[in-house]
Each structure stands twice: as structure tokens, then as C-alpha cells.
Design a protein around this motif. Structure first.
Motif, mmCIF file in Angstrom:
data_model
loop_
_atom_site.group_PDB
_atom_site.id
_atom_site.type_symbol
_atom_site.label_atom_id
_atom_site.label_comp_id
_atom_site.label_asym_id
_atom_site.label_seq_id
_atom_site.Cartn_x
_atom_site.Cartn_y
_atom_site.Cartn_z
ATOM 1 N N GLU A 72 0.936 -1.151 0.088
ATOM 2 C CA GLU A 72 0.069 -0.127 0.001
ATOM 3 C C GLU A 72 0.627 1.346 -0.005
ATOM 4 N N SER A 73 2.000 1.204 0.805
ATOM 5 C CA SER A 73 2.780 2.362 0.956
ATOM 6 C C SER A 73 3.491 2.456 -0.629
ATOM 7 N N LEU A 74 3.911 1.459 -1.187
ATOM 8 C CA LEU A 74 4.643 1.571 -2.643
ATOM 9 C C LEU A 74 3.757 2.249 -3.469
ATOM 10 N N GLU A 75 2.353 1.837 -3.424
ATOM 11 C CA GLU A 75 1.268 2.230 -4.368
ATOM 12 C C GLU A 75 1.117 3.860 -4.118
ATOM 13 N N ALA A 76 1.133 4.297 -2.964
ATOM 14 C CA ALA A 76 0.676 5.491 -2.329
ATOM 15 C C ALA A 76 1.936 6.630 -2.869
ATOM 16 N N LEU A 77 2.956 6.187 -2.525
ATOM 17 C CA LEU A 77 4.187 6.905 -2.825
ATOM 18 C C LEU A 77 4.602 7.042 -4.380
ATOM 19 N N GLY A 78 3.998 6.031 -5.129
ATOM 20 C CA GLY A 78 4.529 6.001 -6.696
ATOM 21 C C GLY A 78 5.814 5.485 -6.755
ATOM 22 N N THR A 79 6.446 4.502 -6.035
ATOM 23 C CA THR A 79 7.615 3.904 -6.289
ATOM 24 C C THR A 79 7.911 2.593 -6.175
ATOM 25 N N GLU A 80 8.739 2.155 -6.796
ATOM 26 C CA GLU A 80 8.693 0.474 -6.796
ATOM 27 C C GLU A 80 9.331 -0.059 -5.662
ATOM 28 N N TYR A 81 10.213 0.795 -4.923
ATOM 29 C CA TYR A 81 10.733 0.059 -3.631
ATOM 30 C C TYR A 81 10.972 1.101 -2.377
ATOM 31 N N LEU A 82 11.008 0.703 -1.358
ATOM 32 C CA LEU A 82 11.573 1.611 -0.069
ATOM 33 C C LEU A 82 12.643 1.171 0.130
ATOM 34 N N ASP A 83 13.748 2.446 0.370
ATOM 35 C CA ASP A 83 15.087 2.175 0.884
ATOM 36 C C ASP A 83 15.056 1.541 2.036
ATOM 37 N N VAL A 84 14.305 1.989 2.930
ATOM 38 C CA VAL A 84 14.392 1.546 4.201
ATOM 39 C C VAL A 84 13.133 1.397 4.906
ATOM 40 N N LEU A 85 12.683 0.294 5.483
ATOM 41 C CA LEU A 85 11.380 -0.054 6.293
ATOM 42 C C LEU A 85 11.588 -0.197 7.709
ATOM 43 N N LEU A 86 10.827 0.734 8.474
ATOM 44 C CA LEU A 86 10.847 0.526 10.165
ATOM 45 C C LEU A 86 9.762 0.081 10.523
ATOM 46 N N LEU A 87 10.043 -0.871 11.503
ATOM 47 C CA LEU A 87 8.773 -1.412 12.467
ATOM 48 C C LEU A 87 8.546 -0.209 13.591
ATOM 49 N N HIS A 88 7.402 0.516 13.540
ATOM 50 C CA HIS A 88 7.221 1.981 14.209
ATOM 51 C C HIS A 88 7.253 1.748 15.801
ATOM 52 N N ARG A 89 6.620 0.769 16.446
ATOM 53 C CA ARG A 89 6.569 0.678 17.884
ATOM 54 C C ARG A 89 6.632 -0.374 18.050
ATOM 55 N N PRO A 90 7.185 -0.989 19.547
ATOM 56 C CA PRO A 90 7.544 -2.250 19.700
ATOM 57 C C PRO A 90 5.853 -2.935 19.968
ATOM 58 N N ASP A 91 5.832 -4.208 19.425
ATOM 59 C CA ASP A 91 4.586 -5.017 19.357
ATOM 60 C C ASP A 91 4.969 -6.016 20.319
ATOM 61 N N THR A 92 4.301 -5.940 21.665
ATOM 62 C CA THR A 92 4.894 -6.908 22.667
ATOM 63 C C THR A 92 4.281 -8.362 22.205
ATOM 64 N N LEU A 93 3.439 -8.554 21.467
ATOM 65 C CA LEU A 93 2.968 -9.643 20.966
ATOM 66 C C LEU A 93 3.673 -10.034 19.539
ATOM 67 N N VAL A 94 4.957 -9.585 19.288
ATOM 68 C CA VAL A 94 5.643 -10.133 18.093
ATOM 69 C C VAL A 94 6.006 -11.367 18.047
ATOM 70 N N GLU A 95 5.934 -11.988 16.992
ATOM 71 C CA GLU A 95 6.384 -13.297 16.707
ATOM 72 C C GLU A 95 7.468 -13.204 15.709
ATOM 73 N N PRO A 96 8.845 -13.193 16.162
ATOM 74 C CA PRO A 96 10.126 -12.614 15.173
ATOM 75 C C PRO A 96 10.051 -13.534 14.037
ATOM 76 N N ASP A 97 9.743 -14.792 14.122
ATOM 77 C CA ASP A 97 9.508 -15.580 12.791
ATOM 78 C C ASP A 97 8.652 -15.141 11.689
ATOM 79 N N GLU A 98 7.604 -14.282 12.311
ATOM 80 C CA GLU A 98 6.630 -13.654 11.251
ATOM 81 C C GLU A 98 7.522 -12.335 10.737
ATOM 82 N N VAL A 99 8.010 -11.776 11.283
ATOM 83 C CA VAL A 99 8.741 -10.422 11.055
ATOM 84 C C VAL A 99 10.057 -11.007 9.846
ATOM 85 N N ALA A 100 10.416 -11.952 10.368
ATOM 86 C CA ALA A 100 11.658 -12.504 9.214
ATOM 87 C C ALA A 100 10.945 -13.044 7.846
#
Length: 309
Positions: free
Chosen positions: A103-131
Motif C-alpha cells: 500500500e505504501s509503494l502504491e501511495a508513494l508511486g515508487t517501486e521500492y522503499l530504501d528503508v522499512l522501520l517497525l514503528h513501535r514495539p509490538d509485545t505480541l511480536v512473533e520474530p519468525d513472522e517479521v523474518a
């Protein structure tokens, strides 16, 4: 403009980052002037987030409507965005990360992001899902580099235990009046002094040891979204006296000196600007070239109300 190579990469980045959180009220020409001023000053990093602008992707879409880079121009600009904050909760699921990037790529009109950041810590994070999400996005060429925002060293280590890509950035709140990542280390082990409380588990030293670049958001805020300290003589008279004196010495503005205080640190901390005023961008860019002496750095620090034991 002060620049440096982002650790763990071959990417050259400016010490100033142009934040896009407040651009919704700008028309196309105003936004082009803002971005053009930043680029002319040497700024090559532009910061977004999916939640900026009220509705999801609103600021990204506003940017994409007004700014169209040629392929050559795009290669010389670093566009980063953030993901993970939803209405009332945080979400680092693989599905949400990957869908949001599309959705971000479409909104920005670009084919890629140079950097993607995880915005705020998710205490329910499953690191395997992020990976899974990061590898999929990286392999498809949708995201080149990854990082986090507002994460502690332990939270970063948890992600690093399974994420294959380096985590190169941690965006955190920092200004001379809101500087716990710096102030606590200076006052370490001082019983009874609030400044000595480590609120982030040694984030600054951890970043330097692990090749992670810190990006300072709200670099001119008194604390948490309660106004700027520059020009506030009722609460920060001593600080403004010092900023004014050093601004005169170095031929910049107080905004430039407040910027220089952050960029002076050997950790190569980047300053994320939230302004929509082109002149403020130019002032900050000029400040990044000012190399404060140690005495001046600590003079600003103490004038802001911090203690040197």
C-alpha cells in the motif's frame, strides 16, 4: 550538509532527514518547494509512515501526488516508511507488514522503499513472522534495508535472533531537553538523581556497538509534543541564551545550533525534521555542518537543565 555512510551498508546518507508527517495541508507547489529546498541543501533521506495524515497512507499519497522523481533522481533519494501501528493496537504480523508495504509503494508511486522501520514495539511480536515478511520484501526488491523505531536493545536482539537482514536504524525521540539516551549515561550510578535512571537499557551504546544509526525525532521538542524549546524564554532562558550566542559565533540560527548539538555526537545521529517551512530545513542543514567543541556541547547540555555529576 554533513553526510556519512550508514553502518552495515554502502549507502551515503545525510545527517538531516526530511519528515513528512505534517504535509497534508500543503498544496503541490508548497510541497515541491519543501522537498526541493531539502534536496538543494543536501538532504537525501525522506521519512514517511503509513499512519501519517489521519487516514492510513494519507501523507504518503499526498507526497506521491506532488513529487515524481525520474529514475536517476529516485536512485539518489532514500525513502523510508514505517509500519506496525494500527488503530488501538500494534501489529507485526507478516501479513500486515507485507500488505502495508504494498500500500505504501502504491501511495508513494515508487517501486521500492530504501528503508522499512517497525514503528513501535509490538509485545505480541512473533520474530519468525517479521523474518518471513522481511525476507519476502527483500527478495522481491520491495525493500532494500530494514530497521526499527522506539525499540530497546533487548527488543532489537529478539528480532535479530531470526531476521536475516541487518537492522540498520532505530528512530527514537531525542532533543537537548529530552535526552535520556545521553543524559542517563552521563549520570550513571548517581543515587537519588532522576537523570541517572536508564530508561532504554543502554540504547546509545548498543547502537554504536552494533552498527545501528539512531534517528532523532522531535529534535526541537521540550518533551513529548508539548512545544519547542527554541524561543521559550519562560522555561528555557539559559538554554536560549547559549543557543543565541553560539548561533552568532557560527553564523547560523538557534535552530541550527540545536541541530548541531545532535549531529555533533560521534554516533552520527540523524535529525528527523517535522517542519513544513523550507527555511527551517535550510537552517537545520546549515547547523549540521557546525562542529561544536566539547565545551560548547556540554554547555548546551547543562543549560538545558541536565546535570554533570
Amino acid at each position: 550538509m554533513k553526510t556519512f555512510t550508514l553502518p552495515q551498508t554502502d549507502v551515503r546518507a545525510s545527517s538531516i532527514v526530511l519528515g513528512q508527517m505534517r504535509i497534508m495541508d500543503l498544496d503541490d507547489e508548497q510541497l515541491r518547494t519543501l522537498v526541493g529546498t531539502a534536496l538543494d541543501a543536501g538532504v537525501n533521506v525522506i521519512d514517511h509512515a503509513d499512519i501519517y495524515g489521519g487516514e492510513r497512507h494519507a501523507c504518503e499519497r499526498r507526497f506521491g501526488e506532488a513529487i515524481r522523481f525520474s529514475p536517476a533522481e529516485r536512485e539518489n533519494v532514500l525513502i523510508q516508511s514505517k509500519v506496525g501501528i494500527r488503530e488501538g493496537y500494534f501489529d507485526f504480523s507478516a501479513e500486515h507488514i507485507m500488505r502495508t508495504v504494498d500500500e505504501s509503494l502504491e501511495a508513494l508511486g515508487t517501486e521500492y522503499l530504501d528503508v522499512l522501520l517497525l514503528h513501535r514495539p509490538d509485545t505480541l511480536v512473533e520474530p519468525d513472522e517479521v523474518a518471513t515478511a522481511f525476507s519476502e520484501l527483500h527478495n522481491r526488491g520491495k525493500v532494500r534495508h530494514f530497521g526499527v523505531s522506539n525499540h530497546t536493545p533487548g527488543q532489537v536482539e529478539l528480532l535479530k535472533s531470526v531476521v536475516a537482514q541487518p537492522l540498520i536504524i532505530n528512530q527514537v525521540q531525542l532533543s537537548v531537553t529530552h535526552a535520556p539516551i545521553i543524559a542517563s549515561g552521563i549520570a550513571a550510578n548517581m543515587v537519588g538523581l532522576d537523570q541517572s535512571i536508564d530508561r532504554d537499557n543502554g540504547m546509545l551504546d548498543y547502537a554504536r556497538l552494533n552498527g545501528i544509526t539512531l534517528q532523532a525525532w522531535s529534535p526541537f521538542q521540550k518533551a513529548f509534543f508539548d512545544g519547542v524549546f527554541i524561543g521559550d524564554r519562560e522555561n528555557f532562558a539559559d538554554l536560549n541564551d547559549v543557543l543565541d550566542a553560539l548561533a552568532e559565533k557560527y553564523g547560523v540560527t538557534p535552530t541550527g545550533i540545536a541541530t548541531a548539538w545532535i549531529t555533533r555526537h560521534p554516533a552520527n545521529i540523524q535529525v528527523v525534521l517535522g517542519t513544513t517551512t523550507p527555511s527551517r530545513v535550510a537552517e537545520s542543514a546549515a547547523g549540521s555542518d557546525v562542529h561544536l567543541t566539547r565545551e560548547e556541547y556540554y554547555r548546551i547540555f547543562t543549560a538545558a537543565g541536565h546535570t554533570l555529576p
